[in-house]
Design an enzyme around this catalytic site. Structure first.
Site, PDB file in Angstrom:
ATOM      1  CE  LYS A 121       0.410  14.107  -0.258  1.00  0.00           C
ATOM      2  NZ  LYS A 121       0.094  14.122   1.175  1.00  0.00           N
ATOM      3  CG  ASP A 153      -9.739   3.734 -10.603  1.00  0.00           C
ATOM      4  OD1 ASP A 153      -8.706   4.106 -10.023  1.00  0.00           O
ATOM      5  OD2 ASP A 153      -9.723   3.105 -11.678  1.00  0.00           O
ATOM      6  CG  HIS A 189       1.674  16.909   9.862  1.00  0.00           C
ATOM      7  ND1 HIS A 189       0.677  16.240   9.191  1.00  0.00           N
ATOM      8  CD2 HIS A 189       2.766  16.122   9.809  1.00  0.00           C
ATOM      9  CE1 HIS A 189       1.159  15.109   8.729  1.00  0.00           C
ATOM     10  NE2 HIS A 189       2.424  15.012   9.100  1.00  0.00           N
ATOM     11  CD  GLU A 236      -0.683  13.417   4.722  1.00  0.00           C
ATOM     12  OE1 GLU A 236      -0.756  12.927   3.573  1.00  0.00           O
ATOM     13  OE2 GLU A 236      -0.366  14.598   4.935  1.00  0.00           O
TER      14      GLU A 236
END
Ligand code: MEV
Length: 467
Positions: free
Chosen positions: A295, A311, A408, A99
């Site tokens: 998130k 992991d 962004h 991202e």
């Protein structure tokens, strides 16, 4: 007529997209069948998929060994967020993420806190949990009474497996017998607490638990205290828990609110601090916001977890379970503004390793750990939590000031330009032009169309919004 199960089976068998023995085919055979069966231009597809094979066959063999049925490698960017001051040490943190703006945001937050004491952390505990879930119609009080004897048998039988870990300072810490038969008839569990030192410990824990399951069955089958049907104990499953609230680290930053002056042109330090506090509070009140807020934390956490060969699914599962520990899903981070001091922190349960698993096998994971100074598992917990907190700070900082889209989309500009097939010169001109214009897919497309036709920059006042 409604198709029965055997009809489905016949259809499936005759479909050329169904194959048996796929795993037995050599890699080239897998690839050939795959592209010919599913893709429009098999030759081109094979060329492309093969182009991602590693040039060094030994490395490729290692990568293939991580998973099954591999036909190629899937690349992700490996970036660096420098200038992280964590517990008095400077780190250049490796991050693997697809991202745009995540690494830039982490770097900018790291730089900001570098001048304000950096990130501080404390590993609060490092215990992990595994469970043997079993079903038993026998007298549980009797098993409770014999529990010391059972524990001794469990530990004795597992001794060959635990010896090595004990030498490293870990092993089985505690075993509990838990009665859950009120929730599900005849359901009990052995809840086992572990210390696994610098390894994540999944294989160790699961091997010990499976051994414990066998010992438990034998114990009730052979002990004179039980007879008849009391001897029939069924182990339903033996598996570690990815919820590790006792393997947890706290990371925090703090500074006088006045040191936050100048972060945003329209806001002084105290106002900015209060906006962040409120943004965090909202993520405690509203699960919809909490999910996005967390998130953002995992943008940073997962990127370091991936870079170090750990992991990320386990880490996410644990973090989200912890976020819902009181029955409502909430923010993982917290913020206070008291007596002129801004304090921002994150409690993160996180079970990672710096030995075992992929950590040393994956060449880039091993390189990442070297970049971090070959940390212990506890030190890696601290680094990951600090990056998660930095990411959260950077996101909130944008959200309560300019909004995130401006930054962004600027970062995303390169992706749009690649997508539209921009040349090197067009990229340079576009980057210059969009320095003070709002980036959107259509704005970039219009820009390129104009630039290609007229060979000059468009008049911004006509079509483009100033940003
Ligand atoms: C985007 O990947 C992450 C954010 O949405 C996090 C947040 O809203 O706090 C920016």
């Amino acid at each position: 007529m409604v198709a029965g199960p055997s009809d489905h089976k016949r259809v499936a068998m005759n479909d050329k997209k169904v194959i048996s023995g796929f795993s037995k085919l050599p890699k080239a055979g897998k690839l050939a069948w795959l592209v010919e069966t599913f893709l429009r231009d098999p030759e081109k597809a094979v060329r492309e998929l093969r182009s991602f094979w590693h040039q060094d066959e030994d490395v490729q063999r290692i990568l293939d060994g991580f998973s099954e049925n591999t036909v190629s490698n899937y690349y992700l960017p490996f970036g660096i967020a420098p200038n992280f001051l964590i517990d008095g040490k400077i780190y250049a943190v490796p991050m693997v993420i697809e991202e745009s703006s995540v690494v830039a945001a982490a770097s900018s937050a790291a730089k900001f806190w570098l001048d304000r004491g950096g990130f501080r952390t404390e590993v609060l505990a490092t215990r992990k949990v595994g469970q043997v879930h079993f079903s038993w119609g026998g007298p549980i009080e009797r098993l409770y009474r014999l529990f010391d004897e059972l524990k001794e048998a469990l530990l004795r039988d597992a001794a060959p497996i635990t010896a090595n870990m004990e030498q490293r300072g870990g092993g089985v810490l505690d075993i509990e017998l838990i009665d859950l038969s009120e929730l599900e008839p005849d359901y009990y569990q052995l809840k086992v607490h572990f210390e696994t030192c610098d390894s994540m410990g999944a294989n160790f824990i699961n091997t010990v638990l499976e051994e414990f399951g066998g010992t438990l069955v034998r114990f009730v089958d052979e002990h004179p205290a039980f007879e008849g049907s009391d001897r029939d104990l069924i182990v339903i499953m033996s598996i570690l828990s990815n919820y590790t609230p006792e393997c947890i680290v706290r990371a925090w930053v703090e500074c006088p609110v006045d040191e936050l002056n100048g972060l945003c042109a329209d806001m002084d330090g105290p106002t900015f601090a209060d906006r962040i506090r409120r943004a965090v509070r909202i993520a405690h009140i509203d699960p919809h916001r909490a999910a996005t807020h967390n998130k953002g934390i995992f943008n940073g956490v997962d990127a370091v977890v991936l870079a170090t060969g750990n992991d990320f699914r386990a880490i996410e599962a644990c973090g989200h379970t912890f976020a819902a520990r009181d029955g409502k899903y909430r923010s993982l981070s917290d913020c206070s503004v008291e007596d002129g001091k801004f304090r921002f922190w994150l409690d993160l349960p996180i079970a990672v390793g710096t030995v075992g698993g992929l950590t040393r096998l994956h060449p880039l994971a091993s390189r990442s750990l070297e970049l971090l100074g070959n940390p212990s598992a506890a030190e890696l917990m601290s680094i990951i939590a600090a990056v998660g907190l930095a990411q959260n700070f950077a996101a909130l900082r944008s959200l309560v000031t300019t909004g995130i889209q401006k930054g962004h989309m600027k970062m995303h500009l390169q992706n749009i330009l690649h997508h539209l097939g921009a040349t090197e010169r067009e990229v340079i001109e576009a980057v210059k032009f969009f320095k003070d214009h709002v980036v959107s897919f259509s704005a970039v497309r219009d820009f390129l169309e104009f630039f290609r036709q007229e060979n000059k920059l468009p008049d911004p006042t006509l079509v483009f919004k100033k940003g």
